[in-house]
Design a protein around this motif. Structure first.
Motif, short mmCIF file in Angstrom:
data_model
loop_
_atom_site.label_atom_id
_atom_site.label_comp_id
_atom_site.label_asym_id
_atom_site.label_seq_id
_atom_site.Cartn_x
_atom_site.Cartn_y
_atom_site.Cartn_z
N MET A 1 -9.51 -12.98 40.80
CA MET A 1 -9.18 -11.80 40.05
C MET A 1 -8.23 -10.93 40.88
N LYS A 2 -7.16 -10.50 40.28
CA LYS A 2 -6.17 -9.69 40.98
C LYS A 2 -6.69 -8.27 41.15
N ARG A 3 -6.60 -7.78 42.37
CA ARG A 3 -7.07 -6.44 42.67
C ARG A 3 -6.02 -5.42 42.24
N ARG A 4 -6.43 -4.40 41.57
CA ARG A 4 -5.52 -3.35 41.12
C ARG A 4 -5.24 -2.40 42.27
N ARG A 5 -3.97 -2.16 42.51
CA ARG A 5 -3.55 -1.29 43.61
C ARG A 5 -3.31 0.11 43.08
N SER A 6 -3.70 1.11 43.86
CA SER A 6 -3.42 2.49 43.45
C SER A 6 -2.25 3.01 44.28
N TYR A 7 -1.45 3.87 43.68
CA TYR A 7 -0.27 4.43 44.33
C TYR A 7 -0.36 5.94 44.31
N SER A 8 0.22 6.56 45.33
CA SER A 8 0.20 8.02 45.40
C SER A 8 1.09 8.61 44.32
N LYS A 9 0.90 9.88 44.07
CA LYS A 9 1.69 10.58 43.06
C LYS A 9 3.18 10.54 43.40
N ILE A 10 3.51 10.73 44.65
CA ILE A 10 4.93 10.74 45.05
C ILE A 10 5.56 9.36 44.87
N THR A 11 4.81 8.30 45.13
CA THR A 11 5.32 6.95 44.92
C THR A 11 5.58 6.71 43.45
N ARG A 12 4.63 7.10 42.59
CA ARG A 12 4.81 6.93 41.15
C ARG A 12 6.01 7.74 40.65
N GLN A 13 6.19 8.95 41.17
CA GLN A 13 7.33 9.78 40.76
C GLN A 13 8.65 9.15 41.20
#
Length: 110
Positions: A1-13
């Motif tokens: 199962m592929k692990r979902r990665r979280s990204y910081s707000k600045i990275t998403r922006q």
């Protein structure tokens, strides 16, 4: 199962801004999504993911698409970028090849 990665707000922006700049560049050049995808050698779905700021596409692919529509990633010309790159190569030559945690405890009890 592929692990979902979280990204910081600045990275998403940053991803969102870059994707929007790519889409604007494509529209200003009158290119369809399929035209750009074909030139970049990617699927139209991958291009849509890039334009919506999804973090999945490879960074090299995103940079190539940006270059194809004239989106500058750095505010320098080619000569200045080459100079910065050479300077960083020199700096990296002086730094250790790897960094390891210290095994020796620091005696800072004065």
């Amino acid at each position: 199962m592929k692990r979902r990665r979280s990204y910081s707000k600045i990275t998403r922006q940053a991803l969102s801004i870059l994707g929007k700049r790519i889409r604007v560049g494509r529209a200003e050049r009158g290119m369809t999504a399929q035209d750009l995808a074909d030139r970049a050698g990617i699927s139209r779905t991958t291009l849509y993911n890039i334009e919506k700021g999804a973090p999945g596409p490879e960074i090299g692919t995103v940079f190539e698409v940006a270059a194809l529509v004239g989106v500058r990633l750095f505010e320098f010309d080619d000569r200045t970028l080459a100079m910065h790159n050479a300077h960083l190569d020199e700096k990296l030559t002086l730094l250790p090849k790897s960094v390891r945690p210290s095994k020796q405890e620091v005696d800072d009890d004065f």
